[in-house]
Design a protein around this motif. Structure first.
Motif, PDB file in Angstrom:
ATOM      1  N   GLY A   5     -12.238  10.665   6.015  1.00 47.81           N
ATOM      2  CA  GLY A   5     -10.848  10.434   6.424  1.00 47.81           C
ATOM      3  C   GLY A   5     -10.748   9.265   7.375  1.00 47.81           C
ATOM      4  O   GLY A   5      -9.828   8.446   7.279  1.00 47.81           O
ATOM      5  N   GLN A   8     -11.131   6.111   5.382  1.00 48.88           N
ATOM      6  CA  GLN A   8      -9.925   5.790   4.616  1.00 48.88           C
ATOM      7  C   GLN A   8      -8.812   5.266   5.530  1.00 48.88           C
ATOM      8  O   GLN A   8      -8.090   4.334   5.174  1.00 48.88           O
ATOM      9  N   THR A   9      -8.699   5.886   6.708  1.00 51.56           N
ATOM     10  CA  THR A   9      -7.678   5.407   7.652  1.00 51.56           C
ATOM     11  C   THR A   9      -7.976   3.985   8.106  1.00 51.56           C
ATOM     12  O   THR A   9      -7.075   3.140   8.217  1.00 51.56           O
ATOM     13  N   ALA A  12      -7.023   1.656   5.384  1.00 49.09           N
ATOM     14  CA  ALA A  12      -5.565   1.486   5.386  1.00 49.09           C
ATOM     15  C   ALA A  12      -5.123   0.549   6.505  1.00 49.09           C
ATOM     16  O   ALA A  12      -4.206  -0.263   6.336  1.00 49.09           O
ATOM     17  N   GLY A  13      -5.789   0.666   7.663  1.00 55.59           N
ATOM     18  CA  GLY A  13      -5.480  -0.246   8.765  1.00 55.59           C
ATOM     19  C   GLY A  13      -5.812  -1.679   8.420  1.00 55.59           C
ATOM     20  O   GLY A  13      -5.062  -2.607   8.738  1.00 55.59           O
ATOM     21  N   ASP A  45       3.421   5.260  10.753  1.00 54.20           N
ATOM     22  CA  ASP A  45       2.289   6.187  10.672  1.00 54.20           C
ATOM     23  C   ASP A  45       2.527   7.228   9.581  1.00 54.20           C
ATOM     24  O   ASP A  45       3.658   7.670   9.358  1.00 54.20           O
ATOM     25  N   GLY A  58      -2.584  10.080  12.082  1.00 51.24           N
ATOM     26  CA  GLY A  58      -2.474   9.782  10.668  1.00 51.24           C
ATOM     27  C   GLY A  58      -2.928   8.384  10.320  1.00 51.24           C
ATOM     28  O   GLY A  58      -3.415   7.612  11.141  1.00 51.24           O
ATOM     29  N   SER A  59      -2.708   8.076   9.084  1.00 50.89           N
ATOM     30  CA  SER A  59      -3.007   6.744   8.579  1.00 50.89           C
ATOM     31  C   SER A  59      -1.820   5.813   8.898  1.00 50.89           C
ATOM     32  O   SER A  59      -0.912   6.188   9.657  1.00 50.89           O
ATOM     33  N   ARG A  61       0.932   2.542   7.359  1.00 51.44           N
ATOM     34  CA  ARG A  61       1.477   1.739   6.258  1.00 51.44           C
ATOM     35  C   ARG A  61       2.277   0.596   6.858  1.00 51.44           C
ATOM     36  O   ARG A  61       3.058   0.813   7.793  1.00 51.44           O
ATOM     37  N   ASN A 436     -10.403  -2.353  13.310  1.00 52.13           N
ATOM     38  CA  ASN A 436     -10.520  -1.504  12.118  1.00 52.13           C
ATOM     39  C   ASN A 436     -11.858  -1.713  11.415  1.00 52.13           C
ATOM     40  O   ASN A 436     -12.432  -0.768  10.863  1.00 52.13           O
TER      41      ASN A 436
END
Length: 455
Positions: A5, A8-9, A12-13, A45, A58-59, A61, A436
């Motif tokens: 996780g 993946q976050t 995404a960052g 977020d 959270g991730s 966008r 990141n």
């Protein structure tokens, strides 16, 4: 959140910061693009739905924030066809969708822009640097709107002549006429001089044989060029003669080449037969004096016929009689309302959006009006190529009106992207991207440690 996780976050960052860097790059690249509106980036977020005491970060966008309503600096260009809007609103434009019989066919879809570097092309269209064609209201030479929000094309490249109907005249007449006759005889009236036997005897027409004596007894009233229907210039020479104490008559030369008993000068009168201007002791026109004299339509001046009745208008205050230097006419101002045919030489754009043609005869006529579109939510417009935008459901329908916006001709709006600000954003974005990447590296190390546990 597990190691995967976190990985993946972090990815995404990286993706979000790359998105932000792309917007920054576009803003920097267009920092000198006329009418460009910068694209900012904001982050949202994304949170997994979990119990409150087990919530995790959270991730992320990335999304765009358009700065469409933020105005750029106004830069004067000296090009009369350039347009800038100071305030809200957009210029309505269209692009070419094809050609038919060698003529451009335009898309029916309205686009909207703040890019106002318009130039006239060979066909009379106003097109900006991105190839977008200006839309607006067409106006004929009578000042009537003939079409609304259509593609503007400057076709009125000539204007017909307009015959003169009125001459506005103002001057100060001398209390004592400084004529050659007065200088020699100390008599300043034109007619009925018992001492010398004046030759005119209150004539309405002065014969050519009397011209020399007439000129010695009158003073110049100036000259004005008037025009007939064909636009031919007609030079009208005027002279004032003092016919009695505080009373003046005005003459015009109808034939400079007359001879013998032919009429050379004609006395003017108003429509009621009054042919003299009277003055009060204080120098103002008497209440019963004519406010204008008339030259009738059809009257010839040196072979050129007047097409309309021409009124030489003084009003109630156009003439005064005072003691003036040299006893000659002073403060003469003459203007008339006719003009010859003219061809288009330039155009200008006023603050209300009217596009006026400037013609070789000195006249200026409104020939079009820029269509300015207002939106309830301009930042909700959708960006298109060439610095244009199209309406969306969120932006609302456009309202076409120049109200609320001040149009500046001969200027353009510069990009609202600031290089220094974009560089600051670039530094922050770069640091966030690097952070990141550190998360990705750390997650990889944790995964390796976990794998090594089973060996």
């Amino acid at each position: 959140m597990g190691i995967f996780g976190a990985l993946q976050t972090a990815v995404a960052g990286l993706r979000s910061q790359s998105y932000g860097m792309e917007n920054i790059s576009g803003n920097v690249a267009n920092s000198q693009t006329v009418g460009y509106k910068r694209m900012d980036t904001s982050f949202v977020d994304l949170v997994i739905d979990r119990p409150r005491d087990q919530a995790i970060a959270g991730s992320v966008r990335a999304q765009s924030d358009q700065a469409i309503s933020l105005q750029g600096d106004i830069l004067p260009t000296g090009e009369n066809t350039n347009i800038a809007i100071n305030g809200s609103g957009f210029i309505s434009v269209s692009q070419i969708s094809g050609f038919r019989d060698g003529q451009p066919v335009f898309s029916e879809n309205n686009l909207f822009t703040r890019r106002g570097d318009f130039q006239l092309d060979k066909d009379g269209y106003l097109v900006n640097g991105a190839g977008m064609y200006l839309r607006g209201d067409s106006i004929n030479l009578d000042g009537l709107i003939t079409s609304t929000n259509g593609i503007l094309r400057i076709t009125d490249t000539t204007v017909p002549a307009s015959s003169t109907e009125q001459v506005d005249y103002s001057a100060v007449l001398p209390s004592t006429a400084g004529t050659n006759f007065y200088n020699a005889n100390n008599v300043d009236t034109l007619f009925d001089d018992p001492a010398t036997g004046a030759p005119f005897n209150d004539d309405e027409a002065i014969e050519a044989s009397e011209s020399s004596d007439f000129l010695s007894r009158t003073i110049s009233g100036g000259s004005v060029v008037v025009y007939n229907d064909a636009g031919a210039p007609i030079d009208v020479q005027l002279r004032w003669g003092k016919v009695d104490e505080d009373e003046w008559a005005l003459f015009y030369q109808n034939d400079s080449s007359a001879s013998g008993t032919d009429t050379m000068w004609t006395r003017l009168e108003d429509g009621g037969g009054n042919n003299a201007i009277n003055f009060e002791p204080n120098g103002t026109m008497s209440a019963g004096s004519p406010q204008s004299f008339e030259m009738a339509a059809g009257a010839t001046i040196n072979g050129q016929a007047l097409s309309e009745d021409v009124s030489i208008n003084f009003g109630t205050e156009g003439l005064r009689q005072f003691a003036v230097p040299n006893n000659l006419l002073q403060g003469l101002e003459l203007s008339q309302d006719g003009y010859p045919a003219g061809v288009l030489q330039d155009i200008s754009i006023s603050s209300d959006g009217r596009i006026s043609g400037i013609y070789s005869n000195g006249q200026s006529f409104a020939i079009a009006r820029v269509a300015v579109a207002q939106f309830a939510a301009p930042n909700m417009l959708k960006s298109r190529d060439g610095g244009t935008f199209e309406q969306t459901i969120d932006s609302g329908e456009p309202t076409f009106s120049p109200e609320g916006a001040r149009i500046i001709g001969g200027a353009v709006e510069q990009s609202n992207a600031d290089i220094a600000e974009e560089f600051s954003k670039m530094i922050v974005t770069q640091q966030a991207y690097q952070a990141n990447t550190r998360v990705v590296t750390t997650s990889q190390q944790l995964m390796e440690a976990t794998i090594n546990m089973v060996r």
